[in-house]
Write an enzyme that holds these catalytic residues in place. Structure first.
Site, short mmCIF file in Angstrom:
data_model
loop_
_atom_site.label_atom_id
_atom_site.label_comp_id
_atom_site.label_asym_id
_atom_site.label_seq_id
_atom_site.Cartn_x
_atom_site.Cartn_y
_atom_site.Cartn_z
N GLU A 299 -26.01 -35.69 22.12
CA GLU A 299 -25.80 -36.71 21.10
C GLU A 299 -24.78 -37.75 21.55
OE1 GLU A 299 -27.72 -37.02 18.57
OE2 GLU A 299 -28.76 -35.15 19.06
N HIS A 302 -26.44 -40.37 23.63
CA HIS A 302 -27.08 -41.48 22.91
C HIS A 302 -26.09 -42.62 22.68
CE1 HIS A 302 -31.03 -39.87 22.20
NE2 HIS A 302 -30.58 -38.79 21.60
N GLU A 375 -34.36 -40.20 25.00
CA GLU A 375 -34.10 -38.75 24.97
C GLU A 375 -33.90 -38.20 26.38
OE1 GLU A 375 -33.50 -36.99 22.29
OE2 GLU A 375 -33.75 -38.85 21.15
#
Length: 442
Positions: A299, A302, A375
Site C-alpha cells: 500500500e 501505491h 499493482e
C-alpha cells in the site's frame, strides 16, 4: 436492394430514430461482450476442473477442498451475473424507453416550480429522482448477492437491518453532498456562457480532489468504525517501514469490515496530510505479522509511485473530454426527443450519464490494464522494501484462499474485468523480482 433503395430508407429515418438505433447497437454490443465473456470464463473454469489443470504456483499452497470451494463460488457468481446482467439491461431500457425519464422530469418541473428559479430546483430534483429510481431498482440484485450467494459461502456478516440502514445512510449522504454540488453545476451551465463546460470542469475536478481528501476522515467513518492500529510490535515495524520509505501518514487504521463481510482487504486512501492506510480487521486475523507488514509495504508502494495522483489526472482528462462533448450535444434536440425528453441542462446531464456507458465500455479494459500495472509496481516496491518476496507472496496466497478467488480465470475475462492481476500472475512477477534482487546483490 440497391444503393438508391438504401438512400430512400435513410431519408425515411428521422434523426431521433438514428440516435435510438446507434444507442441500441452499442448497448447490444456491450451486453453481448460482457455476457459472452462471463460464459467463456465459467466454461474455462469447468474445463480446468475436468482436466485437473491447476496453476503451478498454487501447488502445495491451496488444498483440494479450498480449490473446489473457490470453483463453486466462482460458478455461483457467474450464474448470478448472467441473470443480473439481463435484469440490469432491462432496467436501463425501461428507464430510457418506458417513459420513466419524461415522467420524472414532469414531476420535477412541477415540484420545482414551488421554489425560486435561482435555486435550480427542477434540475436538482430530476437528477435525484433518477438516482433514487436506479437505486431502488437495483435492490433485488444487491439483496440476492448479499443474502443468498455471500450468505451461502459464509462471507455475509450483515443483517437486513444493517444493509438497509447502510442504503438509507448512503442516500442521506448523497443528498447532503449532491444537492449543493448539482446547484453549482447547473448554475455554471446556465450563467457562465458558452464556456460553461470549462468552468464546470474546474469545479468538478476540485470537488473530486476535495472528496478524496475528506472521504477518509468525514464520510467513511459514517459507515465503518476506524481505530488506530493497536500498540505493539506490528505497529512499531509498520512505522519503521513507513519512515524508511519516506511515507508520512495521518495514521494506520483498522476497519471493522467483519461487521458486514468475511472478505479481507487493505487500501490506501486520501491525499496530503489526510492520507492513511486502512486494514480490514479480517485481514489482521487471517495473516501473520510478516504478511501484514508486506501488505502495508504494498500500500505504501501505491503512494510512492503516485498512483492516486496519476488516476486523478486520467479521470480529469476523461472529465474534460466528456464535458466538452456534452457542450456540443446540449443543443442537439433530436438526442432529447429520441428519449422523450425536453432539452434542458438537467436532462442533458442525466441523459449523457446514462447513454455514455455503452458508448465507452471498451475503455474499461484499458483502465484496468493501467490499474494492473500499478499493482505490479506496488508489489515490486514491497519486495524491494522488505528485501524478500516471500512475505507478500504468502500474503497473496492467504488472501486468495480466504476470499475464494478464482484461481483459473479466462485470460480474456480477467483482462476485461480485473483491476488487479490474477494471483498467479502477481506471484510469478514477485518471484521474478526476488530473483532480480538476488542477482543484483550477487
Amino acid at each position: 436492394c440497391g444503393a438508391g433503395d438504401l438512400g430512400r430508407v435513410g431519408r425515411l429515418l428521422t434523426m431521433e430514430q438514428v440516435v435510438v438505433i446507434l444507442f441500441l447497437t452499442f448497448f447490444a454490443l456491450e451486453f453481448l461482450v460482457e455476457f459472452v465473456l462471463n460464459e467463456i470464463n465459467m466454461s474455462h473454469v469447468r474445463r480446468n476442473v475436468a482436466e485437473q489443470k491447476f496453476p503451478a504456483v498454487f501447488q502445495g499452497k491451496v488444498g483440494q477442498e479450498a480449490y473446489d470451494k473457490s470453483v463453486e463460488y466462482t460458478l455461483a457468481k457467474g450464474r448470478f451475473e448472467r441473470w443480473a446482467q439481463v435484469y440490469g439491461g432491462l432496467v436501463t431500457l425501461f428507464v430510457l424507453f418506458g417513459g420513466v425519464l419524461p415522467y420524472l422530469d414532469g414531476l420535477a418541473r412541477d415540484a420545482g416550480g414551488w421554489f425560486p428559479a435561482s435555486l435550480k430546483a427542477p434540475g436538482i430534483l430530476f437528477c435525484l429522482s433518477v438516482a433514487i429510481t436506479f437505486s431502488l431498482l437495483s435492490l433485488p440484485t444487491g439483496l440476492y448477492a448479499t443474502f443468498v450467494i455471500e450468505e451461502y459461502f459464509g462471507f455475509n456478516k450483515s443483517t437486513l437491518k444493517l444493509y438497509l440502514a447502510d442504503k438509507l445512510k448512503g442516500l442521506l449522504v448523497s443528498l447532503v453532498i449532491g444537492i449543493p454540488f448539482l446547484f453549482v453545476v447547473f448554475y455554471l451551465m446556465g450563467e457562465t456562457g458558452p464556456y460553461w463546460w470549462l468552468w464546470a470542469f474546474l469545479f468538478i475536478l476540485a470537488f473530486q480532489i476535495l472528496m478524496v481528501i475528506l472521504y477518509p476522515t468525514l464520510i467513511a467513518p459514517l459507515f465503518n468504525k476506524f481505530e488506530p492500529l493497536k500498540e505493539g510490535e506490528l505497529r512499531e515495524r509498520i512505522l519503521a517501514l513507513a519512515e524508511k520509505a519516506g511515507f508520512k501518514t495521518s495514521g494506520i487504521y483498522t476497519m471493522d469490515g467483519s461487521r458486514r463481510s468475511a472478505h479481507s482487504n487493505a487500501y490506501f486512501t486520501g491525499l496530503g496530510r489526510a492520507k492513511r492506510i486502512v486494514l480490514f480487521d479480517t485481514l489482521l486475523e487471517q495473516m501473520t505479522e510478516e504478511q501484514g507488514l508486506a501488505v502495508l509495504a504494498h500500500e505504501i508502494g501505491h503512494y510512492k509511485m503516485k498512483h492516486v495522483r496519476k488516476m486523478l489526472v486520467i479521470q480529469g482528462i476523461f472529465l474534460f473530454v466528456g464535458l466538452y462533448i456534452l457542450s456540443l450535444l446540449i443543443g442537439y434536440e433530436p438526442l432529447f426527443w429520441a428519449f422523450g425528453l425536453v432539452p434542458s441542462s438537467h436532462t442533458a446531464l442525466v441523459l449523457l450519464s446514462l447513454i455514455t456507458g455503452p458508448l465507452t465500455f471498451y475503455l474499461a479494459p484499458v483502465m484496468n490494464l493501467l490499474s494492473r500495472k500499478h499493482e505490479y509496481e506496488a508489489d515490486r516496491f514491497a519486495v524491494r522494501m522488505l528485501k524478500d518476496g516471500k512475505p507478500i507472496e504468502e500474503a497473496l496466497f492467504r488472501l486468495t484462499v480466504k476470499n475464494l478467488s478464482n484461481l483459473t480465470p479466462h485470460p480474456w475475462y480477467s483482462a476485461y474485468h480485473y483491476s488487479h492481476p490474477t494471483a498467479a500472475e502477481r506471484i510469478s512477477a514477485i518471484r521474478q523480482e526476488a530473483k532480480n534482487l538476488i542477482s543484483v546483490a550477487a
